[in-house]
Design an enzyme around this catalytic site. Structure first.
Site, mmCIF file in Angstrom:
data_model
loop_
_atom_site.group_PDB
_atom_site.id
_atom_site.type_symbol
_atom_site.label_atom_id
_atom_site.label_comp_id
_atom_site.label_asym_id
_atom_site.label_seq_id
_atom_site.Cartn_x
_atom_site.Cartn_y
_atom_site.Cartn_z
ATOM 1 N N ARG A 213 19.475 60.507 60.444
ATOM 2 C CA ARG A 213 18.087 60.989 60.435
ATOM 3 C C ARG A 213 18.044 62.400 61.027
ATOM 4 O O ARG A 213 17.378 63.284 60.492
ATOM 5 C CB ARG A 213 17.185 60.044 61.247
ATOM 6 N N PHE A 229 13.731 53.899 49.822
ATOM 7 C CA PHE A 229 14.028 52.857 50.814
ATOM 8 C C PHE A 229 13.708 53.421 52.209
ATOM 9 O O PHE A 229 14.536 53.462 53.099
ATOM 10 C CB PHE A 229 15.488 52.398 50.736
ATOM 11 N N ASP A 251 9.026 52.505 49.332
ATOM 12 C CA ASP A 251 9.559 51.262 49.913
ATOM 13 C C ASP A 251 8.800 50.102 49.307
ATOM 14 O O ASP A 251 7.625 50.231 48.960
ATOM 15 C CB ASP A 251 9.431 51.253 51.441
ATOM 16 N N SER A 252 9.469 48.968 49.195
ATOM 17 C CA SER A 252 8.799 47.791 48.634
ATOM 18 C C SER A 252 7.893 47.128 49.660
ATOM 19 O O SER A 252 7.077 46.283 49.312
ATOM 20 C CB SER A 252 9.836 46.787 48.120
ATOM 21 N N ASP A 301 18.702 55.050 50.965
ATOM 22 C CA ASP A 301 19.196 54.199 52.059
ATOM 23 C C ASP A 301 18.818 52.742 51.789
ATOM 24 O O ASP A 301 17.988 52.169 52.493
ATOM 25 C CB ASP A 301 18.608 54.684 53.392
ATOM 26 N N CYS A 341 25.216 50.083 53.268
ATOM 27 C CA CYS A 341 25.490 49.292 54.475
ATOM 28 C C CYS A 341 26.092 47.944 54.094
ATOM 29 O O CYS A 341 26.023 46.991 54.858
ATOM 30 C CB CYS A 341 24.229 49.129 55.320
HETATM 31 N N1 SAH Z 1 16.065 54.648 55.979
HETATM 32 C C1 SAH Z 1 15.373 53.673 56.799
HETATM 33 C C2 SAH Z 1 15.987 52.286 56.701
HETATM 34 C C3 SAH Z 1 15.981 51.692 55.304
HETATM 35 S S1 SAH Z 1 16.275 49.987 55.282
HETATM 36 C C4 SAH Z 1 15.332 54.171 58.234
HETATM 37 O O1 SAH Z 1 15.909 55.218 58.545
HETATM 38 O O2 SAH Z 1 14.703 53.514 59.064
HETATM 39 C C5 SAH Z 1 16.030 49.550 53.632
HETATM 40 C C6 SAH Z 1 14.563 49.511 53.165
HETATM 41 O O3 SAH Z 1 14.577 49.192 51.779
HETATM 42 C C7 SAH Z 1 13.688 48.477 53.822
HETATM 43 O O4 SAH Z 1 12.565 49.110 54.371
HETATM 44 C C8 SAH Z 1 13.234 47.549 52.675
HETATM 45 O O5 SAH Z 1 11.878 47.174 52.781
HETATM 46 C C9 SAH Z 1 13.418 48.426 51.490
HETATM 47 N N2 SAH Z 1 13.689 47.771 50.210
HETATM 48 C C10 SAH Z 1 14.447 46.689 49.945
HETATM 49 N N3 SAH Z 1 14.540 46.473 48.632
HETATM 50 C C11 SAH Z 1 13.807 47.454 48.026
HETATM 51 C C12 SAH Z 1 13.523 47.797 46.676
HETATM 52 N N4 SAH Z 1 14.014 47.079 45.680
HETATM 53 N N5 SAH Z 1 12.759 48.879 46.453
HETATM 54 C C13 SAH Z 1 12.251 49.602 47.465
HETATM 55 N N6 SAH Z 1 12.503 49.338 48.746
HETATM 56 C C14 SAH Z 1 13.265 48.271 49.031
#
Ligand code: SAH
Length: 398
Positions: A213, A229, A251-252, A301, A341
């Site tokens: 970040r 994400f 984000d979903s 991510d 991850c």
């Molecule tokens: N980059 C963020 C962490 C991301 S974690 C940070 O720095 O804090 C992954 C994220 O993907 C989660 O918030 C989850 O809600 C989202 N997610 C999971 N599947 C998804 C999809 N199909 N489309 C969009 N978002 C999704």
């Protein structure tokens, strides 16, 4: 009274001698005594020589998780107090640097405490107990943490499906002290974030992305940014701090993006530069491609697609898909911060997938940086399985 023991098949002591913390059921010839779930057992080789001691898990493939290889070290209150002390002590310089007041204090196997996760959010601790052994010692672990001067409350977030493999059901709730509020504010490298310890994802925050970040602040002056994400907007905030002209966060989870919006405000940044999209990122990236949208920086991510190597194929297709779309959405000179991850996807495989994605997108790109896990998510050398997070910063050349 001697502890119950597991005896290994001939020749199966190798991994134990190499200090791998997992002992699989297939290596075990027999069990002496009748250890219950999480009880401490001695591990003996085929000739009866003592090798290690660990926690017994009768229904798990990982039949024993090893606590110690020292015959003189017993597994008791003092053991946990000592291991916790050492683990927390290893984070002292990170916290003293003023970089953050939130970090992972105990990273399970890699800190000598299989199945035990402790995340620090200022004066609160979020705990995950993921194995039979961790569960067995729950009260002792909580007591040792509660005895620390800087702890106001301990909250359990053992709402993870891996507990099932150990014959345990999911558990959440206050373990000790104050109940954390709906939002605990942490500070990280010049940014502030709200964390919902009780109901956020994981234990509330993706602590493992801290350094990335911060990295994403660089080179953002005037950039149009896509943060896919986005969760609670970690990269959204740092991109804006770096001077991004606009950030589209996908984000979903509507709750996550709501908190992301609040986090932007919390940092004194204008939400006018922000767009929020509660959507499936796969679909949304396609839609953006079809509209011929373009960005100067893109963060990908995603959540874990593959926990094990067995699921790697499907996961690889997922990574390929989103990275291909991202390369198409990138302006020449633009940068892609892409992460995985998934423990089942090796760094080499991830690099190959991303290379394949660029090729199929007909984009020339270069790797500027290889990214991995921060110091509070260490990988002990005898346990390479502890390595899960990898990332690449790629730049589109033409
Ligand atoms: N980059 C963020 C962490 C991301 S974690 C940070 O720095 O804090 C992954 C994220 O993907 C989660 O918030 C989850 O809600 C989202 N997610 C999971 N599947 C998804 C999809 N199909 N489309 C969009 N978002 C999704």
């Amino acid at each position: 009274m001697s502890d119950p023991a597991v005896r290994l098949k001939p020749g199966r002591e190798r991994s134990v001698l190499q200090r791998h913390p997992w002992l699989f059921s297939g290596a075990i010839a027999g069990v002496d005594g009748s250890p219950a779930l999480g009880d401490t057992v001695d591990v003996l080789d085929a000739r009866g020589m003592w090798l290690a001691r660990g926690a017994f898990s009768p229904n798990s493939q990982i039949r024993v998780r090893l606590w110690t290889w020292d015959p003189a070290e017993s597994v008791d209150e003092e053991f946990f107090a000592r291991r916790l002390d050492q683990s927390i002590g290893r984070r002292r310089s990170l916290l003293a640097s003023g970089e953050t007041n939130a970090c992972r204090e105990v990273h399970a196997e890699s800190d000598g405490l299989p199945g035990v996760i402790v995340d620090r959010y200022t004066s609160f601790r979020a705990v995950q107990l993921l194995s039979a052994g961790a569960e067995r010692w729950r009260a002792v672990i909580v007591q040792a943490l509660a005895a620390r001067a800087d702890v106001d409350g301990i909250y359990e977030r053992s709402d993870v499906s891996v507990r099932e493999l150990e014959g345990l059901s999911e558990r959440t709730g206050r373990l000790w002290g104050e109940e954390p509020p709906a939002a605990t504010v942490i500070q990280e490298a010049g940014a502030r974030y709200q964390v919902d310890i009780r109901a956020g994802q994981k234990t509330g925050f993706y602590l493992d992305q801290r350094e990335h970040r911060r990295l994403a602040r660089q080179g953002m002056e005037g950039a149009e940014v896509l943060n896919a994400f986005a969760y609670t907007g970690g990269f959204t905030v740092t991109a804006l701090q770096g001077g991004a002209r606009s950030v589209l966060s996908i984000d979903s989870s509507a709750e996550a993006l709501e908190m992301a919006r609040e986090n932007v405000g919390l940092n004194g940044l204008s939400t006018e530069a922000c767009q929020w999209s509660v959507a499936d990122a796969f679909t949304e990236l396609r839609r953006l491609r079809d509209r011929a949208a373009r960005f100067d920086a893109i963060v990908l991510d995603p959540p874990r697609f593959a926990a094990t190597a067995a699921q790697a194929d499907r996961a690889a297709r997922g990574y390929k898909d989103i990275n291909l779309l991202a390369f198409k959405l990138l302006r020449p000179g633009g940068r892609l911060f892409t992460f995985s991850c998934s423990g089942g996807i090796s760094p080499e495989l991830f690099e190959k997938i991303v290379a394949g994605a660029a090729l199929d997108a007909q984009v020339q790109a270069a790797i500027l940086q290889w990214l991995g896990q921060p110091s509070d998510h260490p990988v002990v050398l005898s346990f390479p399985e502890g390595r899960y997070l990898k990332g690449l910063v790629c730049q589109r050349l033409a």
